[in-house]
Design an enzyme around this catalytic site. Structure first.
Site, PDB file in Angstrom:
ATOM      1  N   HIS A 137      -5.348  10.700   2.878  1.00 59.03           N
ATOM      2  CA  HIS A 137      -4.832  11.113   4.036  1.00 59.03           C
ATOM      3  C   HIS A 137      -5.573  12.629   4.604  1.00 59.03           C
ATOM      4  O   HIS A 137      -5.400  13.536   3.844  1.00 59.03           O
ATOM      5  CB  HIS A 137      -3.409  11.355   4.256  1.00 59.03           C
ATOM      6  CG  HIS A 137      -2.534  10.071   3.800  1.00 59.03           C
ATOM      7  ND1 HIS A 137      -2.292   9.047   4.640  1.00 59.03           N
ATOM      8  CD2 HIS A 137      -1.822   9.937   2.609  1.00 59.03           C
ATOM      9  CE1 HIS A 137      -1.617   8.138   4.012  1.00 59.03           C
ATOM     10  NE2 HIS A 137      -1.351   8.816   2.820  1.00 59.03           N
ATOM     11  N   HIS A 147      -7.383   3.280   1.352  1.00 61.37           N
ATOM     12  CA  HIS A 147      -6.640   2.855   0.287  1.00 61.37           C
ATOM     13  C   HIS A 147      -7.543   2.073  -0.697  1.00 61.37           C
ATOM     14  O   HIS A 147      -8.432   1.259   0.150  1.00 61.37           O
ATOM     15  CB  HIS A 147      -5.302   2.032   0.290  1.00 61.37           C
ATOM     16  CG  HIS A 147      -4.887   1.332  -0.761  1.00 61.37           C
ATOM     17  ND1 HIS A 147      -4.948  -0.159  -0.752  1.00 61.37           N
ATOM     18  CD2 HIS A 147      -4.201   1.582  -2.033  1.00 61.37           C
ATOM     19  CE1 HIS A 147      -4.183  -0.506  -1.735  1.00 61.37           C
ATOM     20  NE2 HIS A 147      -4.136   0.553  -2.595  1.00 61.37           N
ATOM     21  N   THR A 150      -8.534  -1.075  -7.991  1.00 62.53           N
ATOM     22  CA  THR A 150      -8.842  -2.189  -9.099  1.00 62.53           C
ATOM     23  C   THR A 150      -8.048  -2.108 -10.243  1.00 62.53           C
ATOM     24  O   THR A 150      -7.886  -0.997 -10.673  1.00 62.53           O
ATOM     25  CB  THR A 150     -10.470  -2.296  -9.097  1.00 62.53           C
ATOM     26  OG1 THR A 150     -10.818  -0.924  -9.438  1.00 62.53           O
ATOM     27  CG2 THR A 150     -11.131  -2.437  -7.779  1.00 62.53           C
ATOM     28  N   HIS A 185     -16.001  -3.114   6.655  1.00 58.14           N
ATOM     29  CA  HIS A 185     -16.301  -4.397   6.425  1.00 58.14           C
ATOM     30  C   HIS A 185     -17.354  -5.082   5.805  1.00 58.14           C
ATOM     31  O   HIS A 185     -17.367  -5.699   5.166  1.00 58.14           O
ATOM     32  CB  HIS A 185     -15.940  -5.228   7.754  1.00 58.14           C
ATOM     33  CG  HIS A 185     -14.444  -5.439   8.235  1.00 58.14           C
ATOM     34  ND1 HIS A 185     -13.414  -5.343   7.367  1.00 58.14           N
ATOM     35  CD2 HIS A 185     -13.948  -5.094   9.360  1.00 58.14           C
ATOM     36  CE1 HIS A 185     -12.309  -5.535   8.085  1.00 58.14           C
ATOM     37  NE2 HIS A 185     -12.447  -5.255   9.302  1.00 58.14           N
ATOM     38  N   HIS A 216       8.229  -6.343  10.672  1.00 58.62           N
ATOM     39  CA  HIS A 216       9.194  -5.963  11.710  1.00 58.62           C
ATOM     40  C   HIS A 216       8.614  -5.087  12.795  1.00 58.62           C
ATOM     41  O   HIS A 216       9.227  -5.191  13.875  1.00 58.62           O
ATOM     42  CB  HIS A 216      10.277  -4.822  10.944  1.00 58.62           C
ATOM     43  CG  HIS A 216       9.533  -3.645  10.387  1.00 58.62           C
ATOM     44  ND1 HIS A 216       8.700  -3.589   9.378  1.00 58.62           N
ATOM     45  CD2 HIS A 216       9.642  -2.263  10.814  1.00 58.62           C
ATOM     46  CE1 HIS A 216       8.068  -2.358   9.199  1.00 58.62           C
ATOM     47  NE2 HIS A 216       8.882  -1.714  10.218  1.00 58.62           N
ATOM     48  N   GLY A 300       7.932   3.019 -13.931  1.00 63.43           N
ATOM     49  CA  GLY A 300       6.601   3.840 -13.535  1.00 63.43           C
ATOM     50  C   GLY A 300       6.590   5.485 -13.329  1.00 63.43           C
ATOM     51  O   GLY A 300       7.624   5.853 -13.125  1.00 63.43           O
ATOM     52  N   ASN A 301       5.547   5.972 -13.334  1.00 59.53           N
ATOM     53  CA  ASN A 301       5.528   7.279 -13.048  1.00 59.53           C
ATOM     54  C   ASN A 301       6.067   7.562 -11.180  1.00 59.53           C
ATOM     55  O   ASN A 301       5.054   7.311 -10.654  1.00 59.53           O
ATOM     56  CB  ASN A 301       4.250   8.096 -13.238  1.00 59.53           C
ATOM     57  CG  ASN A 301       4.314   9.501 -13.006  1.00 59.53           C
ATOM     58  OD1 ASN A 301       3.868   9.966 -11.846  1.00 59.53           O
ATOM     59  ND2 ASN A 301       4.508  10.352 -13.942  1.00 59.53           N
TER      60      ASN A 301
END
Length: 316
Positions: A137, A147, A150, A185, A216, A300-301
């Site tokens: 960000h 974002h 892999t 792209h 939503h 998870g962390n």
């Protein structure tokens, strides 16, 4: 990092994942090679982002250039046994308001409630997974959020997954004919059409559009990219090469996008729009993102999982 293989947001676009039929040394070699790649890519991305911090115009971004801080972490699985861990790499700089580039390698046994949802885990719950995950960000509303992740997962089967997607935060830039959208792209398509020939760009682009969608709100999170899971063509070396191509494509195109935008001045109205758009990012990650939900439900962390959330956000 290891998500469920079922759900409304995950159409069955992956190829059939094959049962492992090889000696232990081959499997271990593949684990080592995949992990080494993810960690090398992490180092290259962090170095590239720190160069951007150095090069950003001082007039728009006063203060000292940011640097990544690395924090190791360990996990236990549902039984309390040691389960591997990872390293968080976080930076809050003058250009990057918040960016996390994380690598993890985890192992253990899936809890009973998840075994039927993971390929190859129904009869044998043991797993191993390694990967890289990144979300950035930036302060400048003209620079889109991004974002990328892999991963390589091993149960009684083995597969790759991941992708990359771009999220412009100004409505006037959230179009498919924007220069940044076109370039992003094109880079992802290039990664999919390399000579190894194991990727299906059209499917992975469509999968991304369908996955990163807020029902939503009846709107997409960003302008798309690619998304893939359960990727097993039968040629492991080609599959690894494809996953590497995705990482290399990201490493080239996103810094280019940042550089072409980071000298653009912004207004208070632009910042307000950015903060509201970030709210959509939060909504998606907490309501729909299967990696976030799965990580929180499997020990998870927490800091690593929630590092994807922007540092400042508004809802009107």
């Amino acid at each position: 990092m290891v998500g469920t293989a079922q759900g409304r947001l995950c159409p069955p676009y992956g190829r059939s994942v094959r049962e492992l039929n090889m000696d232990v040394s081959t499997i271990e070699d593949r684990k080592t090679r995949a992990r080494a790649w993810f960690e090398a890519l992490r180092d290259d991305i962090c170095a590239s982002f720190e160069r951007l911090e150095d090069d950003a115009p001082q007039g728009l971004y006063p203060g000292e250039a940011g640097r990544f801080t690395r924090t190791p972490w360990q996990r236990t699985d549902h039984s309390g046994a040691a389960g591997g861990g990872g390293v968080m790499s976080m930076m809050s700089g003058r250009l990057f308001e918040k960016v996390g580039v994380h690598c993890s390698t985890v192992h253990g046994e899936f809890a009973p409630e998840f075994r039927a949802q993971i390929p190859g885990a129904a009869d044998d719950p043991r797993f191993w997974a390694s990967g890289i995950s990144l979300i950035a960000h930036l302060r400048n509303p003209h620079v889109p959020a991004v974002h990328m992740n892999t991963r390589f997962v091993v149960t009684t089967k083995a597969w790759f997954g991941g992708g990359a997607d771009l999220t412009p935060v100004l409505d006037r830039r959230r179009t498919q004919d924007d220069a940044d959208s076109i370039a992003f792209h094109a880079a992802m398509k290039e990664a999919c059409v390399q000579p190894n020939g194991v990727a299906d760009y059209d499917k992975y682009k469509k999968w991304c559009d369908e996955y990163f969608y807020l029902p939503h709100r009846k709107e997409a999170r960003g302008i798309g990219g690619i998304f893939y899971d359960w990727h097993d063509s039968g040629d492991w070396d080609a599959d690894l090469a494809f996953t590497q191509d995705v990482g290399r494509a990201f490493l080239k195109i996103y810094p280019d996008i940042v550089r072409r935008n980071f000298a653009s001045a912004w207004t208070a109205a632009d910042r307000e729009e950015q903060l509201i758009r970030r709210g959509r990012y939060v909504e998606f990650n907490l309501l729909y993102d299967r990696g976030t939900i799965f990580g929180l439900k499997t020990g998870g962390n927490v800091d690593s999982i929630l590092s994807s959330l922007p540092p400042e956000v508004k809802w009107p």
